[in-house]
Each structure stands twice: as structure tokens, then as C-alpha cells.
Write a protein that holds these residues in place. Structure first.
Motif, PDB file in Angstrom:
ATOM      1  N   GLY A 161       0.797  -1.212   0.000  1.00 24.63           N
ATOM      2  CA  GLY A 161       0.000   0.000   0.000  1.00 24.63           C
ATOM      3  C   GLY A 161       0.834   1.268   0.000  1.00 24.63           C
ATOM      4  O   GLY A 161       0.402   2.299   0.485  1.00 24.63           O
ATOM      5  N   LYS A 162       2.032   1.225  -0.542  1.00 25.32           N
ATOM      6  CA  LYS A 162       2.922   2.384  -0.569  1.00 25.32           C
ATOM      7  C   LYS A 162       2.584   3.252  -1.782  1.00 25.32           C
ATOM      8  O   LYS A 162       3.252   3.225  -2.811  1.00 25.32           O
ATOM      9  CB  LYS A 162       4.375   1.930  -0.606  1.00 25.32           C
ATOM     10  N   ARG A 163       1.513   4.026  -1.645  1.00 29.22           N
ATOM     11  CA  ARG A 163       1.012   4.809  -2.778  1.00 29.22           C
ATOM     12  C   ARG A 163       1.995   5.881  -3.233  1.00 29.22           C
ATOM     13  O   ARG A 163       2.168   6.096  -4.420  1.00 29.22           O
ATOM     14  CB  ARG A 163      -0.330   5.422  -2.413  1.00 29.22           C
ATOM     15  N   ARG A 164       2.625   6.543  -2.308  1.00 31.32           N
ATOM     16  CA  ARG A 164       3.576   7.590  -2.679  1.00 31.32           C
ATOM     17  C   ARG A 164       4.715   6.995  -3.508  1.00 31.32           C
ATOM     18  O   ARG A 164       5.109   7.536  -4.531  1.00 31.32           O
ATOM     19  CB  ARG A 164       4.133   8.283  -1.440  1.00 31.32           C
ATOM     20  N   GLN A 165       5.218   5.837  -3.072  1.00 33.31           N
ATOM     21  CA  GLN A 165       6.290   5.171  -3.804  1.00 33.31           C
ATOM     22  C   GLN A 165       5.804   4.728  -5.186  1.00 33.31           C
ATOM     23  O   GLN A 165       6.534   4.838  -6.160  1.00 33.31           O
ATOM     24  CB  GLN A 165       6.797   3.972  -3.018  1.00 33.31           C
ATOM     25  N   SER A 166       4.569   4.265  -5.283  1.00 32.62           N
ATOM     26  CA  SER A 166       4.013   3.860  -6.577  1.00 32.62           C
ATOM     27  C   SER A 166       3.997   5.036  -7.544  1.00 32.62           C
ATOM     28  O   SER A 166       4.393   4.903  -8.698  1.00 32.62           O
ATOM     29  CB  SER A 166       2.584   3.329  -6.406  1.00 32.62           C
ATOM     30  N   LYS A 167       3.542   6.179  -7.065  1.00 37.67           N
ATOM     31  CA  LYS A 167       3.485   7.369  -7.919  1.00 37.67           C
ATOM     32  C   LYS A 167       4.880   7.789  -8.370  1.00 37.67           C
ATOM     33  O   LYS A 167       5.083   8.165  -9.528  1.00 37.67           O
ATOM     34  CB  LYS A 167       2.781   8.506  -7.195  1.00 37.67           C
ATOM     35  N   GLU A 168       5.845   7.714  -7.470  1.00 38.54           N
ATOM     36  CA  GLU A 168       7.225   8.056  -7.822  1.00 38.54           C
ATOM     37  C   GLU A 168       7.776   7.095  -8.873  1.00 38.54           C
ATOM     38  O   GLU A 168       8.446   7.514  -9.814  1.00 38.54           O
ATOM     39  CB  GLU A 168       8.108   8.039  -6.577  1.00 38.54           C
ATOM     40  N   LEU A 169       7.494   5.814  -8.712  1.00 29.56           N
ATOM     41  CA  LEU A 169       7.967   4.819  -9.685  1.00 29.56           C
ATOM     42  C   LEU A 169       7.319   5.021 -11.055  1.00 29.56           C
ATOM     43  O   LEU A 169       7.985   4.877 -12.087  1.00 29.56           O
ATOM     44  CB  LEU A 169       7.703   3.401  -9.169  1.00 29.56           C
TER      45      LEU A 169
END
Length: 108
Positions: free
Chosen positions: A24-32
Motif C-alpha cells: 500500500g505504498k502509494r507515494r512510492q508507486s506514484k514516484e515509480l
């Protein structure tokens, strides 16, 4: 937040084997996505509506993908229309698609 591969609250709900995979690491998903060059073009999800289980599961996917940073276009249709559309290999802008769930509900 339930982190089950199968629908939360169903008899199949389980996290076994997924404990370290559904973070659930949404911020990391957006960065990737940004790092990968995703330009915000909507992804097209084909949504079959004539089988209750698939209908319910398909409507859960867009919010999850949107939270991860994708723009999602959920296109609803019956199974026969989905099968015909699935055969198209055109780009999304020309009637193609990005993903769908086959009857076994394994994302494709």
C-alpha cells in the motif's frame, strides 16, 4: 485496510503468501510511475458485467490503480463483447485495451 488477494470479507479472504507483497505504498508507486515515464494516459480496463463476482471485483480495481497514480478508464460490457474486444491488438486510442480479468479472475 484489508490486504487479501481475494475479496475482503469473503470465505476466500487470506493474506497468506502476500504479507510482504501488498504494502500500500502509494507515494512510492506514484514516484515509480513518474520515474518510468508514465505520462498520465488513461489505461483501459475491460469490465465484464454479466457475472456477479467479476462485476464486483472489477469495480474495486480502478480506485486502487488510481491511488497508485494511474488514470483509469473502466469500460463495461458483457462477456461476449469483451472476448471480441480482447482480440483487438490496436493501441488504446484506436479501441485497444490495457487489462482485463478472464473468467478465472487472474489479472491479464
Amino acid at each position: 485496510m484489508c490486504k487479501s488477494l481475494f475479496p475482503c470479507g469473503s470465505p476466500l479472504e487470506t493474506t497468506k503468501g502476500w504479507e510482504d507483497k501488498v504494502s500500500g505504498k502509494r507515494r512510492q508507486s506514484k514516484e515509480l510511475l513518474k520515474e518510468a515515464g508514465y505520462d498520465g494516459t488513461p489505461i483501459v480496463l475491460l469490465h465484464q458485467t454479466d457475472t456477479a463476482g467479476h462485476n464486483q471485483l472489477a469495480t474495486r480495481r480502478p480506485p486502487q490503480l488510481e491511488a497508485a497514480g494511474f488514470k483509469v478508464d473502466l469500460q463495461s460490457m458483457d462477456w461476449q463483447t469483451l472476448v471480441a474486444r480482447r482480440a483487438k491488438k490496436d493501441p488504446v486510442a484506436q479501441g485497444g485495451w490495457s487489462a482485463f480479468s478472464p473468467r478465472g479472475d487472474r489479472p491479464t
